[in-house]
Design an enzyme around this catalytic site. Structure first.
Site, short mmCIF file in Angstrom:
data_model
loop_
_atom_site.label_atom_id
_atom_site.label_comp_id
_atom_site.label_asym_id
_atom_site.label_seq_id
_atom_site.Cartn_x
_atom_site.Cartn_y
_atom_site.Cartn_z
N GLN A 197 0.82 -1.22 0.00
CA GLN A 197 0.00 0.00 0.00
C GLN A 197 0.86 1.26 0.00
OE1 GLN A 197 -3.27 -0.07 -0.31
NE2 GLN A 197 -3.61 -2.25 0.05
N LYS A 220 -1.59 -2.71 -7.79
CA LYS A 220 -2.12 -1.65 -6.91
C LYS A 220 -1.57 -0.29 -7.31
CE LYS A 220 -2.41 -4.75 -2.93
NZ LYS A 220 -3.82 -5.08 -2.69
N1 PMP Z 1 -0.01 -6.55 1.95
C1 PMP Z 1 -0.91 -5.57 1.96
C2 PMP Z 1 -0.80 -4.47 2.98
C3 PMP Z 1 -1.94 -5.58 1.02
O1 PMP Z 1 -2.85 -4.62 1.03
C4 PMP Z 1 -1.99 -6.63 0.07
C5 PMP Z 1 -3.11 -6.69 -0.95
N2 PMP Z 1 -4.39 -6.58 -0.42
C6 PMP Z 1 -1.01 -7.62 0.10
C7 PMP Z 1 -0.03 -7.55 1.05
C8 PMP Z 1 -0.99 -8.75 -0.87
O2 PMP Z 1 -0.74 -8.27 -2.17
P1 PMP Z 1 -0.94 -9.22 -3.42
O3 PMP Z 1 -2.32 -9.77 -3.32
O4 PMP Z 1 -0.76 -8.31 -4.60
O5 PMP Z 1 0.09 -10.29 -3.34
#
Ligand code: PMP
Length: 404
Positions: A197, A220
């Site tokens: 984030q 993201k």
């Molecule tokens: N850490 C945080 C703080 C997140 O917000 C997210 C996604 N929601 C993730 C890890 C995992 O990311 P990803 O699904 O792209 O692997």
């Protein structure tokens, strides 16, 4: 007010007028990203690092150019410190299993926090179980910050790794990573930052941040799914064993054993996400054309408005810091008497897309004493009108549930 409203036209998905407030889960892609991927697939695609033919050389160059772009974006001097992985989850698992299994043993401690996403909790639980190391968590204060006093009392020479979020996906809280890293380093511990984030919203310079490992996802930050980054300081990567074996990660292989390719290739087994790397590169170019400082300023202006207007709706509680100090553009809320899922459904009827649930942070939900929240998260294409639509939806939910 930083006006970025002209950007909305770059995002085809938003043409139907949806008030998209779920970028914390995944962001939308602007036309330059879509076009870059399409153009590359039509003209320059082949597998990388394999063929001697021109198309493969061009493809390899594009893939490596994306790596250099990421390095430049996060202030890493050496592009070899940038490893392309599937996303933040894979990056964190690579550190947990690749570094953890090599460097942890019984009697060692792993220090994480109460406010982590499952992606920065579960891999450490798995590795603690396998190594016999203990897993402890820095608590959250009642005002949704990390308890730094508790951290200072928990750290010690037996802590070998400290792993912390750069920005909570539930609360928006941004822990003081530099301070956490300096304290950890004084005790000889490695530092991991889950920047899923953080990197999309705040200018991150890895030298200033002070971490040893940093994990983030392209999807993201306006790029495609299927690609993300594990950045590691070279000396930390040298302590890390590859997490996956296979093609392209070896130097030599016999039937019984193998030696590893140079870093970063030893951590990129198999065919990597090539078209995605090109899209990710274009997404970084797009973000930089706006400027990360302006993006954060814009996020914060929207957050300030949201905290005020959402906070004014009777029965609504903000689950996170109620000011804009050291926090990002994530606003979680609960409404008395209305389940977060019902709230999200009612908001959707008014064209407002928010996420409801535990946000992959169940221990944090337990700590807060709530089963679920509705979460609005902001990005470059959001405007004050999106927040007005959110507030209208919240008031409508109260009416529907017979509350004034
Ligand atoms: N850490 C945080 C703080 C997140 O917000 C997210 C996604 N929601 C993730 C890890 C995992 O990311 P990803 O699904 O792209 O692997």
């Amino acid at each position: 007010m930083t006006d970025l409203s002209h950007l909305k036209a770059d995002f085809p998905v938003l043409e139907n007028g949806v008030h998209f407030l779920d970028s914390g889960a995944s962001s939308q892609k602007p036309i330059p990203v879509l076009e870059a991927m399409d153009r590359f697939a039509r003209t320059s695609y082949a597998n990388v690092h394999r063929g001697a033919y021109k198309l493969s050389v061009a493809s390899t160059e594009a893939y490596e150019a994306a790596r250099r772009r990421v390095a430049e974006f996060i202030g890493a001097d050496n592009p070899s410190e940038v490893i392309f992985v599937r996303g933040t989850t894979t990056a964190l698992n690579t550190v947990a299993f690749g570094w953890g299994l090599e460097n942890l043993q019984e009697g060692d401690r792993i220090l994480s926090t109460e406010i982590e996403h499952h992606a920065n909790l579960v891999p450490w639980q798995m590795v603690a179980k396998r190594t016999g190391a203990t897993l402890d968590h820095i608590p959250m204060t009642d005002d949704f910050r990390l308890d730094m006093e508790a951290y200072e009392s928990m750290i010690g020479p037996d802590v070998k790794i400290v792993t912390v979020t750069g920005m909570s996906n539930v609360l928006g809280t941004m822990p003081p990573v530099r301070q956490i890293a300096d304290i950890a380093h004084r005790h000889g511990a490695r530092v991991v930052v889950d920047a899923a984030q953080l990197v999309p919203h705040v200018r991150v310079n890895v030298s200033d941040l002070g971490a040893d490992f940093l994990a983030f996802s392209s999807h993201k930050m306006l790029g495609p799914t299927g690609i993300g980054v594990l950045w590691g300081r070279m000396d930390a990567l040298e302590e890390t064993e590859p997490f996956e074996g296979g093609g392209e990660m070896i130097s030599d292989v016999t039937l019984q054993s193998a030696t590893w390719a140079e870093i970063p290739h030893r951590f990129e087994a198999g065919t990597p996400p090539i078209i995605e790397a090109v899209g990710f590169h274009a997404a970084i170019d797009y973000l930089e054309s706006i400027g990360m400082e302006k993006i954060f300023e814009h996020d914060m202006e929207l957050t300030e408005i949201a905290l005020q207007r959402v906070g004014d709706v009777p029965g609504v509680s903000i689950q996170g810091p109620n000011n804009t100090i050291d926090r990002g553009g994530v606003v979680s809320m609960t409404m008395e008497g209305v389940h977060a899922h019902d709230l999200a459904t009612i908001l959707d009827e008014g064209g407002v897309a928010v996420r409801a649930g535990h946000h992959c942070a169940k221990p944090l939900m337990n700590r807060m004493g709530v089963a679920a929240t509705a979460r609005a998260s902001f990005y470059v294409y959001n405007t004050e009108q999106d927040i007005d639509a959110l507030v209208t939806g919240l008031r409508r939910a109260r009416e529907l549930f017979g509350m004034s």
